[in-house]
Design a protein around this motif. Sequence first.
Motif, PDB file in Angstrom:
ATOM      1  N   UNK A 188       1.197  -1.426  -0.015  1.00 22.05           N
ATOM      2  CA  UNK A 188       0.045   0.104   0.308  1.00 22.05           C
ATOM      3  C   UNK A 188       0.958   1.400   0.200  1.00 22.05           C
ATOM      4  N   UNK A 189       0.009   2.154  -0.301  1.00 22.17           N
ATOM      5  CA  UNK A 189       1.462   3.670   0.292  1.00 22.17           C
ATOM      6  C   UNK A 189       0.300   5.019   0.665  1.00 22.17           C
ATOM      7  N   UNK A 190       0.887   5.830   1.613  1.00 26.44           N
ATOM      8  CA  UNK A 190       0.135   6.561   2.167  1.00 26.44           C
ATOM      9  C   UNK A 190       1.232   7.837   2.145  1.00 26.44           C
ATOM     10  N   UNK A 191       0.399   8.993   2.603  1.00 29.17           N
ATOM     11  CA  UNK A 191       0.941  10.262   2.222  1.00 29.17           C
ATOM     12  C   UNK A 191       2.397  10.683   3.302  1.00 29.17           C
ATOM     13  N   UNK A 192       1.515  10.208   4.353  1.00 25.51           N
ATOM     14  CA  UNK A 192       2.034   9.936   5.567  1.00 25.51           C
ATOM     15  C   UNK A 192       3.962   9.672   5.912  1.00 25.51           C
ATOM     16  N   UNK A 193       4.528   9.872   5.863  1.00 23.59           N
ATOM     17  CA  UNK A 193       6.470   9.494   6.318  1.00 23.59           C
ATOM     18  C   UNK A 193       6.236   8.718   7.282  1.00 23.59           C
ATOM     19  N   UNK A 194       6.854   7.074   7.307  1.00 24.54           N
ATOM     20  CA  UNK A 194       6.745   6.338   8.161  1.00 24.54           C
ATOM     21  C   UNK A 194       8.080   5.436   8.638  1.00 24.54           C
ATOM     22  N   UNK A 195       8.790   5.609   9.680  1.00 23.51           N
ATOM     23  CA  UNK A 195       9.411   4.779  10.182  1.00 23.51           C
ATOM     24  C   UNK A 195       9.322   3.736  10.771  1.00 23.51           C
ATOM     25  N   UNK A 196      10.009   2.128  11.092  1.00 21.36           N
ATOM     26  CA  UNK A 196       9.172   1.776  11.573  1.00 21.36           C
ATOM     27  C   UNK A 196      10.933   0.703  12.539  1.00 21.36           C
ATOM     28  N   UNK A 197      10.825   0.006  13.153  1.00 19.60           N
ATOM     29  CA  UNK A 197      12.223  -0.484  14.213  1.00 19.60           C
ATOM     30  C   UNK A 197      11.312  -1.893  14.382  1.00 19.60           C
TER      31      UNK A 197
END
Length: 115
Positions: free
Chosen positions: A51-60
């Motif tokens: 998927x995609x979204x306009x938000x920045x995302x960082x995942x640990x």
Amino acid sequence: MQNVFEKTLVEDKELPWEIVGDKVKRKIMSYSKDLMLVKVAFEKGGIGAVHKHPHLQISYIANGVFEITIDGETKLLKEGDVYFVPSDILHGAVCIEDGVLVDVFNPMREDFIHT
């Protein structure tokens, strides 16, 4: 779901899990309009659909092993690893070994909040 908007001291045990897919559940730990932290637990074989979204995302990756795909590139990541997703880039995850992701979004994901 309990409102955790701008909650400053959060105890994991106080928040309920929300089932979001087969073998996938999440907890919204805390958020403001600009930032959100979400814990996502996967059982082996669980899929975070592309998927995609306009938000920045960082995942640990708190634990487990995941096959992470971002913009067509796939890599196996495990406990302690991190991935970053720029705005509007296709990405997804497949859980190889039971695990937990800690996702941070900017701005917060309004679509995750049920009122």
